[in-house]
Design a protein around this motif. Structure first.
Motif, PDB file in Angstrom:
ATOM      1  N   TYR A  22     -18.089  16.427 -44.135  1.00  0.00           N
ATOM      2  CA  TYR A  22     -18.548  17.512 -44.876  1.00  0.00           C
ATOM      3  C   TYR A  22     -18.889  18.693 -43.806  1.00  0.00           C
ATOM      4  N   HIS A  54     -18.998  27.889 -50.969  1.00  0.00           N
ATOM      5  CA  HIS A  54     -20.426  27.943 -51.803  1.00  0.00           C
ATOM      6  C   HIS A  54     -21.524  27.196 -51.358  1.00  0.00           C
ATOM      7  N   TYR A  55     -21.346  25.911 -50.905  1.00  0.00           N
ATOM      8  CA  TYR A  55     -22.558  25.127 -50.603  1.00  0.00           C
ATOM      9  C   TYR A  55     -22.831  25.599 -49.003  1.00  0.00           C
ATOM     10  N   VAL A 113     -25.803  17.443 -49.705  1.00  0.00           N
ATOM     11  CA  VAL A 113     -24.494  17.878 -50.658  1.00  0.00           C
ATOM     12  C   VAL A 113     -23.897  16.490 -50.866  1.00  0.00           C
ATOM     13  N   GLN A 147     -24.806  17.658 -60.177  1.00  0.00           N
ATOM     14  CA  GLN A 147     -23.667  16.832 -60.212  1.00  0.00           C
ATOM     15  C   GLN A 147     -23.654  15.666 -61.340  1.00  0.00           C
ATOM     16  N   VAL A 156     -29.305  18.899 -55.927  1.00  0.00           N
ATOM     17  CA  VAL A 156     -27.726  18.459 -55.950  1.00  0.00           C
ATOM     18  C   VAL A 156     -27.563  17.325 -56.925  1.00  0.00           C
TER      19      VAL A 156
END
Length: 268
Positions: free
Chosen positions: A262, A109-110, A120, A38, A34
């Protein structure tokens, strides 16, 4: 002639077996994946904004040069302007990113990937914090030269950037994930950056009492204090370590809050 002991399967019948699920990714490999993704995305999309953040901080120092001559106030201005680059990217832009991700359904999606939620959040926060390193270094060096401060102990930035970045990134991610609308996430990110500007750049001794208390609650304050102390001729390293320790604790708490936010947003 012997017969098999295995019973014959009736015509048309089929064996119904559940396919084994793929093992869940471990935290560190998932975090690294990730982070790389990113960082690659931020490098393409955020470079112009990094120039804006750096130019903004350098411009503030130039303006303050006409008001502040030197001493502790100059150290506060340079330290606050340097950490402001971190606040602009790690708090403001990350709040907008997660707000947009939630509004567009990108969290789905994650959620379908076998990636731990902490990977994430930590991967995105680490990428955005890393992205601030060049601008912070340029601002600190330019401010030191502008105000005649020593460059000897600027290596403290190697601790200030990741620790202040973790605290502000966690706060920015939490704001973006908890805001009910994308526009509100953008507003909260802007307000957080404005607070870092007003409470971090202005010398603490010039702030009224209640505003000074609010300054103590801002996560970036302790990174500013640690960097400002490093400009002394003989820095108080115990105080610098104490400020960085507070920054680290706040960083852990804010990232834990962002991870919880999250999980909360991903199941909705």
């Amino acid at each position: 002639m012997s017969t098999s002991a295995v019973p014959a399967q009736a015509p048309g019948a089929r064996e119904d077996r559940a396919a084994p699920l793929a093992p869940r990714a471990r935290l560190l490999p998932a975090l690294a994946a990730v982070y790389r993704a990113q960082l690659s995305r931020a490098r393409v999309a955020r470079i112009p904004l990094l120039f804006v953040a750096t130019f903004q901080s350098v411009g503030i120092m130039v303006l303050m040069r006409g008001v502040v001559d030197g001493g502790s106030e100059a150290r506060a201005v340079v330290a606050g302007s340097s950490v402001l680059v971190v606040a602009f990217v790690a708090l403001n832009l990350l709040a907008q990113y997660f707000g947009q991700l939630r509004a567009s359904g990108g969290l789905d999606h994650y959620a379908t990937l076998p990636v731990p939620p902490a990977a994430v959040v930590l991967g995105a926060a680490g990428a955005y914090a890393s992205f601030t390193v060049p601008g912070t270094a340029v601002t600190a060096v330019a401010g030191s030269l502008l105000f005649g401060l020593p460059l000897t102990h600027l290596w403290v930035l190697a601790a200030v950037v990741p620790l202040a970045g973790a605290a502000l990134s966690g706060l920015g991610a939490a704001l973006g994930l908890l805001a009910p609308r994308q526009e509100l996430a953008t507003l909260l990110g802007q307000l957080g950056m404005s607070a870092a500007l007003l409470l971090g750049v202005l010398p603490a001794e010039r702030l009224p009492g209640p505003i000074g208390w609010a300054r103590d609650l801002l996560p970036s304050t302790y990174g500013v204090e640690a960097l400002a102390r490093s400009f002394d001729a003989r820095p108080d390293w115990a105080a610098v370590a104490a400020d960085l320790s507070v920054c680290a604790v706040v960083g852990v708490l804010s990232l834990a809050l962002a991870t919880w936010a999250y999980r909360r947003a991903a199941v909705r």
